[in-house]
Design a protein around this motif. Sequence first.
Motif, PDB file in Angstrom:
ATOM      1  N   HIS A  25     -31.943  -6.780  13.687  1.00 23.32           N
ATOM      2  CA  HIS A  25     -32.063  -7.695  12.549  1.00 23.32           C
ATOM      3  C   HIS A  25     -33.525  -7.989  12.246  1.00 23.32           C
ATOM      4  O   HIS A  25     -33.951  -7.964  11.089  1.00 23.32           O
ATOM      5  CB  HIS A  25     -31.313  -8.995  12.855  1.00 23.32           C
ATOM      6  CG  HIS A  25     -31.444 -10.018  11.768  1.00 23.32           C
ATOM      7  ND1 HIS A  25     -32.359 -11.054  11.842  1.00 23.32           N
ATOM      8  CD2 HIS A  25     -30.816 -10.148  10.571  1.00 23.32           C
ATOM      9  CE1 HIS A  25     -32.278 -11.787  10.741  1.00 23.32           C
ATOM     10  NE2 HIS A  25     -31.348 -11.264   9.952  1.00 23.32           N
ATOM     11  N   ASP A  26     -34.311  -8.275  13.275  1.00 23.60           N
ATOM     12  CA  ASP A  26     -35.726  -8.602  13.061  1.00 23.60           C
ATOM     13  C   ASP A  26     -36.469  -7.424  12.422  1.00 23.60           C
ATOM     14  O   ASP A  26     -37.273  -7.603  11.493  1.00 23.60           O
ATOM     15  CB  ASP A  26     -36.388  -8.971  14.383  1.00 23.60           C
ATOM     16  CG  ASP A  26     -35.919 -10.330  14.896  1.00 23.60           C
ATOM     17  OD1 ASP A  26     -35.327 -11.085  14.101  1.00 23.60           O
ATOM     18  OD2 ASP A  26     -36.149 -10.614  16.085  1.00 23.60           O
ATOM     19  N   ASN A  27     -36.209  -6.225  12.926  1.00 26.33           N
ATOM     20  CA  ASN A  27     -36.899  -5.050  12.374  1.00 26.33           C
ATOM     21  C   ASN A  27     -36.479  -4.774  10.936  1.00 26.33           C
ATOM     22  O   ASN A  27     -37.303  -4.358  10.109  1.00 26.33           O
ATOM     23  CB  ASN A  27     -36.627  -3.830  13.245  1.00 26.33           C
ATOM     24  CG  ASN A  27     -37.386  -3.881  14.550  1.00 26.33           C
ATOM     25  OD1 ASN A  27     -38.322  -4.663  14.700  1.00 26.33           O
ATOM     26  ND2 ASN A  27     -36.969  -3.074  15.516  1.00 26.33           N
ATOM     27  N   LEU A  28     -35.215  -4.988  10.627  1.00 24.76           N
ATOM     28  CA  LEU A  28     -34.742  -4.792   9.256  1.00 24.76           C
ATOM     29  C   LEU A  28     -35.427  -5.772   8.310  1.00 24.76           C
ATOM     30  O   LEU A  28     -35.815  -5.408   7.193  1.00 24.76           O
ATOM     31  CB  LEU A  28     -33.224  -4.956   9.187  1.00 24.76           C
ATOM     32  CG  LEU A  28     -32.405  -3.850   9.845  1.00 24.76           C
ATOM     33  CD1 LEU A  28     -30.934  -4.247   9.919  1.00 24.76           C
ATOM     34  CD2 LEU A  28     -32.557  -2.525   9.092  1.00 24.76           C
ATOM     35  N   MET A  29     -35.584  -7.022   8.763  1.00 25.04           N
ATOM     36  CA  MET A  29     -36.248  -8.017   7.928  1.00 25.04           C
ATOM     37  C   MET A  29     -37.741  -7.705   7.774  1.00 25.04           C
ATOM     38  O   MET A  29     -38.326  -7.894   6.708  1.00 25.04           O
ATOM     39  CB  MET A  29     -36.060  -9.423   8.511  1.00 25.04           C
ATOM     40  CG  MET A  29     -34.615  -9.924   8.476  1.00 25.04           C
ATOM     41  SD  MET A  29     -33.890  -9.935   6.809  1.00 25.04           S
ATOM     42  CE  MET A  29     -32.900  -8.422   6.831  1.00 25.04           C
ATOM     43  N   LEU A  30     -38.350  -7.209   8.845  1.00 27.37           N
ATOM     44  CA  LEU A  30     -39.757  -6.822   8.762  1.00 27.37           C
ATOM     45  C   LEU A  30     -39.939  -5.666   7.776  1.00 27.37           C
ATOM     46  O   LEU A  30     -40.905  -5.632   7.003  1.00 27.37           O
ATOM     47  CB  LEU A  30     -40.274  -6.417  10.144  1.00 27.37           C
ATOM     48  CG  LEU A  30     -40.529  -7.548  11.135  1.00 27.37           C
ATOM     49  CD1 LEU A  30     -40.844  -6.980  12.521  1.00 27.37           C
ATOM     50  CD2 LEU A  30     -41.674  -8.435  10.645  1.00 27.37           C
ATOM     51  N   TYR A  31     -39.013  -4.725   7.820  1.00 30.38           N
ATOM     52  CA  TYR A  31     -39.091  -3.579   6.910  1.00 30.38           C
ATOM     53  C   TYR A  31     -38.918  -4.033   5.461  1.00 30.38           C
ATOM     54  O   TYR A  31     -39.624  -3.571   4.565  1.00 30.38           O
ATOM     55  CB  TYR A  31     -38.018  -2.561   7.281  1.00 30.38           C
ATOM     56  CG  TYR A  31     -38.042  -1.306   6.440  1.00 30.38           C
ATOM     57  CD1 TYR A  31     -39.174  -0.490   6.408  1.00 30.38           C
ATOM     58  CD2 TYR A  31     -36.936  -0.923   5.685  1.00 30.38           C
ATOM     59  CE1 TYR A  31     -39.203   0.673   5.647  1.00 30.38           C
ATOM     60  CE2 TYR A  31     -36.954   0.240   4.928  1.00 30.38           C
ATOM     61  CZ  TYR A  31     -38.084   1.027   4.913  1.00 30.38           C
ATOM     62  OH  TYR A  31     -38.108   2.175   4.149  1.00 30.38           O
ATOM     63  N   LYS A  32     -37.993  -4.959   5.247  1.00 32.54           N
ATOM     64  CA  LYS A  32     -37.795  -5.480   3.894  1.00 32.54           C
ATOM     65  C   LYS A  32     -39.073  -6.156   3.390  1.00 32.54           C
ATOM     66  O   LYS A  32     -39.478  -5.958   2.236  1.00 32.54           O
ATOM     67  CB  LYS A  32     -36.621  -6.459   3.870  1.00 32.54           C
ATOM     68  CG  LYS A  32     -36.332  -7.045   2.497  1.00 32.54           C
ATOM     69  CD  LYS A  32     -35.114  -7.963   2.530  1.00 32.54           C
ATOM     70  CE  LYS A  32     -34.848  -8.558   1.149  1.00 32.54           C
ATOM     71  NZ  LYS A  32     -33.654  -9.451   1.157  1.00 32.54           N
ATOM     72  N   CYS A  33     -39.712  -6.931   4.247  1.00 30.36           N
ATOM     73  CA  CYS A  33     -40.969  -7.590   3.867  1.00 30.36           C
ATOM     74  C   CYS A  33     -42.051  -6.554   3.559  1.00 30.36           C
ATOM     75  O   CYS A  33     -42.815  -6.702   2.598  1.00 30.36           O
ATOM     76  CB  CYS A  33     -41.441  -8.518   4.985  1.00 30.36           C
ATOM     77  SG  CYS A  33     -40.409  -9.986   5.212  1.00 30.36           S
ATOM     78  N   PHE A  34     -42.107  -5.518   4.382  1.00 28.99           N
ATOM     79  CA  PHE A  34     -43.075  -4.444   4.148  1.00 28.99           C
ATOM     80  C   PHE A  34     -42.841  -3.798   2.780  1.00 28.99           C
ATOM     81  O   PHE A  34     -43.792  -3.560   2.015  1.00 28.99           O
ATOM     82  CB  PHE A  34     -42.950  -3.390   5.252  1.00 28.99           C
ATOM     83  CG  PHE A  34     -43.622  -2.080   4.931  1.00 28.99           C
ATOM     84  CD1 PHE A  34     -44.996  -1.931   5.054  1.00 28.99           C
ATOM     85  CD2 PHE A  34     -42.874  -0.992   4.480  1.00 28.99           C
ATOM     86  CE1 PHE A  34     -45.620  -0.721   4.751  1.00 28.99           C
ATOM     87  CE2 PHE A  34     -43.485   0.215   4.177  1.00 28.99           C
ATOM     88  CZ  PHE A  34     -44.858   0.353   4.304  1.00 28.99           C
ATOM     89  N   LEU A  35     -41.581  -3.525   2.468  1.00 24.79           N
ATOM     90  CA  LEU A  35     -41.260  -2.902   1.181  1.00 24.79           C
ATOM     91  C   LEU A  35     -41.657  -3.801   0.015  1.00 24.79           C
ATOM     92  O   LEU A  35     -42.238  -3.334  -0.980  1.00 24.79           O
ATOM     93  CB  LEU A  35     -39.756  -2.595   1.101  1.00 24.79           C
ATOM     94  CG  LEU A  35     -39.215  -1.523   2.060  1.00 24.79           C
ATOM     95  CD1 LEU A  35     -37.690  -1.440   1.939  1.00 24.79           C
ATOM     96  CD2 LEU A  35     -39.842  -0.163   1.756  1.00 24.79           C
ATOM     97  N   MET A  36     -41.362  -5.093   0.133  1.00 29.72           N
ATOM     98  CA  MET A  36     -41.658  -6.026  -0.952  1.00 29.72           C
ATOM     99  C   MET A  36     -43.155  -6.167  -1.186  1.00 29.72           C
ATOM    100  O   MET A  36     -43.585  -6.457  -2.302  1.00 29.72           O
ATOM    101  CB  MET A  36     -41.026  -7.390  -0.651  1.00 29.72           C
ATOM    102  CG  MET A  36     -39.500  -7.366  -0.664  1.00 29.72           C
ATOM    103  SD  MET A  36     -38.749  -8.915  -0.089  1.00 29.72           S
ATOM    104  CE  MET A  36     -39.271 -10.039  -1.397  1.00 29.72           C
ATOM    105  N   GLU A  37     -43.943  -5.953  -0.129  1.00 26.37           N
ATOM    106  CA  GLU A  37     -45.395  -6.061  -0.263  1.00 26.37           C
ATOM    107  C   GLU A  37     -46.027  -4.813  -0.873  1.00 26.37           C
ATOM    108  O   GLU A  37     -47.114  -4.878  -1.435  1.00 26.37           O
ATOM    109  CB  GLU A  37     -46.025  -6.316   1.110  1.00 26.37           C
ATOM    110  CG  GLU A  37     -45.734  -7.695   1.673  1.00 26.37           C
ATOM    111  CD  GLU A  37     -46.272  -7.854   3.082  1.00 26.37           C
ATOM    112  OE1 GLU A  37     -46.827  -6.864   3.620  1.00 26.37           O
ATOM    113  OE2 GLU A  37     -46.143  -8.963   3.649  1.00 26.37           O
ATOM    114  N   HIS A  38     -45.346  -3.672  -0.771  1.00 26.98           N
ATOM    115  CA  HIS A  38     -45.965  -2.410  -1.150  1.00 26.98           C
ATOM    116  C   HIS A  38     -45.294  -1.680  -2.320  1.00 26.98           C
ATOM    117  O   HIS A  38     -45.881  -0.749  -2.861  1.00 26.98           O
ATOM    118  CB  HIS A  38     -45.999  -1.463   0.057  1.00 26.98           C
ATOM    119  CG  HIS A  38     -46.911  -1.912   1.149  1.00 26.98           C
ATOM    120  ND1 HIS A  38     -46.522  -2.800   2.131  1.00 26.98           N
ATOM    121  CD2 HIS A  38     -48.211  -1.595   1.415  1.00 26.98           C
ATOM    122  CE1 HIS A  38     -47.536  -3.013   2.959  1.00 26.98           C
ATOM    123  NE2 HIS A  38     -48.567  -2.303   2.554  1.00 26.98           N
TER     124      HIS A  38
END
Length: 286
Positions: A57-70
């Motif tokens: 779950h944590d990694n999925l949320m981190l990936y989502k944040c990464f996508l939203m930033e880039h």
Amino acid sequence: MAALTKEVSDQTAGNSLEKTLEDFSNYLGFNNMAYNTIHVYLYAVEQFLTMYHTVSHDNLMLYKCFLMEHYKPQTVNLRIRALNCFMESLHLSPSKILMVRVQQKTFLENIISQADYEYLKKCLIRDGNLLYYFIIRFMAATGVRVSELIQIQASHVKQGYMDIYSKDNKIRRIYIPRALRNDTLTWLHQIDREDGYIFLNRYGNQITTAGIRGQLKKFTALYNLDPRVVYPHSFRHRFAKNFIEKCGDISMLSDILGHESIETTRIYLHRSSTEQKQIVNQIVNW
């Protein structure tokens, strides 16, 4: 989400990244995903697993944040769909990553005008480039996606339609209008192509989507056209605009285009930004 991490670890233990991607690719193919969809989904999963290695779950949320930033929201949601599909392929819990909200525009942008479409067709006929004459005509007269366009075969032209199978074994039928069908059959007879793919490159192989995009860019310079409106999906937009203006049946248009929701199709009820500007300039004099 601890169970989620454990379940993924159990199912992917000992698997290399290549094996995991191969299994996912087979899953997508089994579910009749389009070639371009498979390519994009595999890229997203590879990007995620390269960055985080473990599905949690944590990694999925981190990936989502990464996508939203880039990336733009549309790209973010596409890669989120890929990860959700990947978790489904592993038979994980039904919990999914939520999409980001995309603000719906009240206008269309960068669509080739009917006048430029007709001009491009005339230029191609004049220069004897019947291959690309029929390529752009098929896109603008059927609403086909470029990834679907390259799959059209002579047998489809003869029967007047091509069926596309999507996931869940749903069928979308792409109709080939009578006038286009007759003209294409005449062209195919002239070039002695009675079966197989109708759009081939100079080496006699099935044409690629990248090849089509590259050639369209060359036409913008050759024929002095705006490069912002000459790209494959622009002709699909042209089809949708013409269809809704002449027929008005948005539900039927949604089915023809293969949209999952009729809300996606509603954008074609709006004027393009260029049309809005012209109307404002014509009527506003106060």
